[in-house]
Design a protein around this motif. Structure first.
Motif, PDB file in Angstrom:
ATOM      1  N   ALA A  59       0.756  -1.104  -0.098  1.00  0.00           N
ATOM      2  CA  ALA A  59      -0.042   0.028  -0.057  1.00  0.00           C
ATOM      3  C   ALA A  59       0.833   1.246  -0.009  1.00  0.00           C
ATOM      4  O   ALA A  59       0.535   2.365  -0.608  1.00  0.00           O
ATOM      5  CB  ALA A  59      -0.997  -0.100   1.183  1.00  0.00           C
ATOM      6  N   ILE A  63       1.013   4.239  -2.862  1.00  0.00           N
ATOM      7  CA  ILE A  63       0.687   5.582  -2.735  1.00  0.00           C
ATOM      8  C   ILE A  63       2.017   6.468  -3.136  1.00  0.00           C
ATOM      9  O   ILE A  63       1.710   7.494  -3.749  1.00  0.00           O
ATOM     10  CB  ILE A  63       0.798   5.898  -1.132  1.00  0.00           C
ATOM     11  N   LEU A  75      -3.203  10.864   1.234  1.00  0.00           N
ATOM     12  CA  LEU A  75      -3.742   9.457   1.172  1.00  0.00           C
ATOM     13  C   LEU A  75      -2.812   8.697   2.176  1.00  0.00           C
ATOM     14  O   LEU A  75      -1.853   9.226   2.799  1.00  0.00           O
ATOM     15  CB  LEU A  75      -2.984   8.653   0.072  1.00  0.00           C
ATOM     16  N   ILE A  77      -2.728   5.058   4.763  1.00  0.00           N
ATOM     17  CA  ILE A  77      -2.787   3.722   5.170  1.00  0.00           C
ATOM     18  C   ILE A  77      -3.663   3.415   6.533  1.00  0.00           C
ATOM     19  O   ILE A  77      -3.358   4.073   7.663  1.00  0.00           O
ATOM     20  CB  ILE A  77      -1.572   2.851   5.125  1.00  0.00           C
ATOM     21  N   ILE A  83      -6.373   1.858   1.732  1.00  0.00           N
ATOM     22  CA  ILE A  83      -5.814   3.213   1.307  1.00  0.00           C
ATOM     23  C   ILE A  83      -6.857   4.158   1.433  1.00  0.00           C
ATOM     24  O   ILE A  83      -7.932   4.287   0.943  1.00  0.00           O
ATOM     25  CB  ILE A  83      -5.045   3.343   0.048  1.00  0.00           C
TER      26      ILE A  83
END
Length: 579
Positions: A59, A63, A75, A77, A83
């Motif tokens: 993830a 990003i 953004l 996690i 996300i």
């Protein structure tokens, strides 16, 4: 382009750059709570499992590679690898400002427009339309409207039942009444009563019954006298149905009628073709297509009779002929049937046989969109108090009368003409919305009080929500139609309303793909609810509101009213400026 599509493209590109196989999806979804952003991309976990990676690490890599400049503020996690996507306010307002929601054209489809046949309503012309015809008529029409709005070529087909053994009985009865000096229009003024009289006559008079049976044969062989009587009956029946369609505000007209009789000349051709291809076999004197594709648990193929032992054809034969016409002549890419769930096996058989006979290629989508039954409060199919079938015409009259009583009880300052017009829109809209707002495949309870309520997920509530928004412009002395202003976001309720407005096209896409109008109903109700929250927390016309902010909020009011109106219009429900 829809926001979800933009995000999907950007995240798909980032995932592939991160080494994720192209078949893995970002799995985008709207966030359930504002603190988790506006959207969530949930595909990292499945992709990480496939790559044998830590999902949070993947993830993070996605990003870093995602090109979302000017689209997302940040953004983050969350959990095992979700996300969270927090969209930029400027991106949202720009998306809303350039939205082509209400001017969509064929060019917006980028060459994906199709020729879609929609088979719906399909009443039996031997009787008046009753409540059993309501669901097919309004559900099919709502989906047809949605498809047209998307830019597809929609070919409405009203497969009216105007053929068969009962018509011998009916034209024999009509002949007798005409011979006694009765006018056809008067004799057929009450189709239900006329049918009952005919049936009673048929059961009690052997000579009349023999004449009726003989007339069936003559009718099917083209006898001019029988065809003339039959045509008189059909004309009166069709006029009755067209009047109902006009009252219901559905798009079916005389040009959309393709009755069973239209395929009569092709039935023998269909049978001959099925026999030549060894698809139809003789069984006990009948011609039958045995479908291995629909075999039962013991491996026995499903039998579909296409010609009775006496030589008569069946619904399956005319449905196959209709399918040949719709693919061969109408050039359909997609055919949607809105037919009672009880016909599911029949539709499966027709679809399977049509494909085996090469009447329909794999490129053409055949779809049966079944629906449940309208039930009374007793949990049984909706009937009159005496247990009879409820005529659709009577139901619509009662709906308007009840709506008028409701309006008068509100002590409005409306004039008589206004009350009459509004009562029609509210009453008819209430019946339609009560049906359309339920999941199509479920049965539902018919309840006058619930459907005419001004509270909750009902047509009157949404119609009133529209009028309340429009009244703001009247109070401000501004024309809503000509008003336009830039939108700015100062409160989270404004953003929530904008997010809901921007979901309209995705909702329409889903309805077009799946044929479930209740999805659009739920959306319009949620939009009205989001607007009420916005209105309660974000003053519009109060003196302390700065002019530019007032204009911004008025623009949100305008877009909300237009979207509610468009959503209801796609459902075939009218709005009014006053209520």
């Amino acid at each position: 382009m829809r926001i979800k599509e933009i995000l999907n493209q950007r995240f798909s590109a980032a995932m592939q750059a991160a080494g994720v196989p192209s078949e893995c999806s970002p799995i985008l979804a709207l966030s359930g709570k504002p603190q988790f952003g506006d959207y969530q991309a949930n595909g990292a976990m499945a992709a990480a499992k496939r790559l044998k990676m830590n999902p949070r690490d993947l993830a993070e890599k996605i990003i870093q590679l995602a090109d979302l400049d000017g689209i997302a503020d940040r953004l983050e996690i969350a959990g095992p690898g979700f996300i969270n996507i927090h969209l930029c306010d400027a991106f949202l307002t720009a998306s809303l400002g350039t939205n082509t929601l209400y001017t969509q054209s064929e060019s917006d489809l980028d060459g994906t427009q199709k020729r879609v046949v929609v088979d719906y309503s399909s009443p039996n012309l031997a009787k008046e339309m009753h409540v059993g015809h309501l669901r097919s008529t309004i559900i099919g029409d709502a989906v047809a409207r949605v498809l047209e709005y998307q830019g597809h070529t929609v070919l409405r087909q009203n497969h009216m039942g105007d053929w068969g053994t009962q018509f011998g009985m009916l034209i024999a009865e009509l002949e007798q009444q005409l011979s006694e000096g009765e006018q056809a229009e008067l004799a057929l003024g009450d189709l239900e009563l006329f049918y009952q009289q005919s049936k009673k006559h048929f059961d009690a008079d052997l000579e009349f019954a023999d004449t009726a049976r003989a007339y069936v044969v003559k009718l099917q062989s083209g006898d001019a006298h029988c065809r003339g009587l039959w045509q008189k009956f059909i004309q009166v029946s069709v006029a009755h149905n067209l009047e109902i369609y006009a009252q219901l505000n559905v798009g079916l007209t005389a040009e959309h009628i393709m009755p069973e009789s239209a395929y009569n000349d092709d039935l023998q051709n269909v049978l001959d073709d099925l026999l030549a291809k060894d698809l139809a076999l003789e069984s006990d004197g009948a011609k039958v297509v045995f479908l291995d594709e629909l075999a039962d648990k013991n491996g026995n193929p499903s039998p579909m009779i296409v010609q009775k032992s006496g030589g008569g054809f069946l619904y399956a034969t005319s449905d196959l002929a209709a399918m040949r016409y719709r693919v061969g002549q109408l050039q359909a890419d997609r055919i949607l049937y809105f037919i009672d769930a009880r016909q599911s096996l029949h539709m499966k058989q027709v679809f399977a046989a049509a494909r085996k006979a090469d009447y329909v290629s794999d490129a053409v989508s055949l779809e049966h969109h079944p629906f449940g039954t309208m039930m009374g409060k007793d949990g049984r199919p909706f009937k009159t108090r005496s247990g009879g079938t409820v005529k659709l015409a009577d139901l619509l009259v009662e709906a308007v009368e009840r709506a008028e009583q409701l309006l008068r009880s509100k002590n409005t300052d409306l004039g008589e003409d206004e009350i009459s017009n509004i009562a029609r829109s509210v009453g008819i809209g209430a019946i339609k919305y009560a049906d359309l707002s339920k999941t199509r495949t479920n049965d539902y309870i018919f309840d006058w009080d619930a459907m005419l309520s001004f509270e909750g997920n009902t047509a009157p509530y949404l119609q009133y929500a529209y009028t309340r928004i429009r009244s703001i412009f009247r109070k401000a002395g501004i024309s809503a139609e000509s008003f336009s202003a830039e939108i700015s976001i100062t409160e989270h309720q404004e953003k929530a309303l904008i997010m809901k407005l921007l979901q309209f096209d995705n909702v329409v896409d889903q309805v077009a793909a799946e044929g479930y109008p209740h999805i659009l109903c739920n959306y319009v109700y949620e939009l009205a609810s989001a607007y009420m929250t916005f209105y309660e927390h974000c003053p519009v016309l109060k003196d302390e509101v700065p002019e530019e902010l007032q204009k911004s909020r008025l623009q949100l009011c305008k877009l909300t009213s237009e979207t509610i109106a468009k959503g209801l219009d796609l459902l075939g429900i009218e709005v009014m400026e006053k209520m």
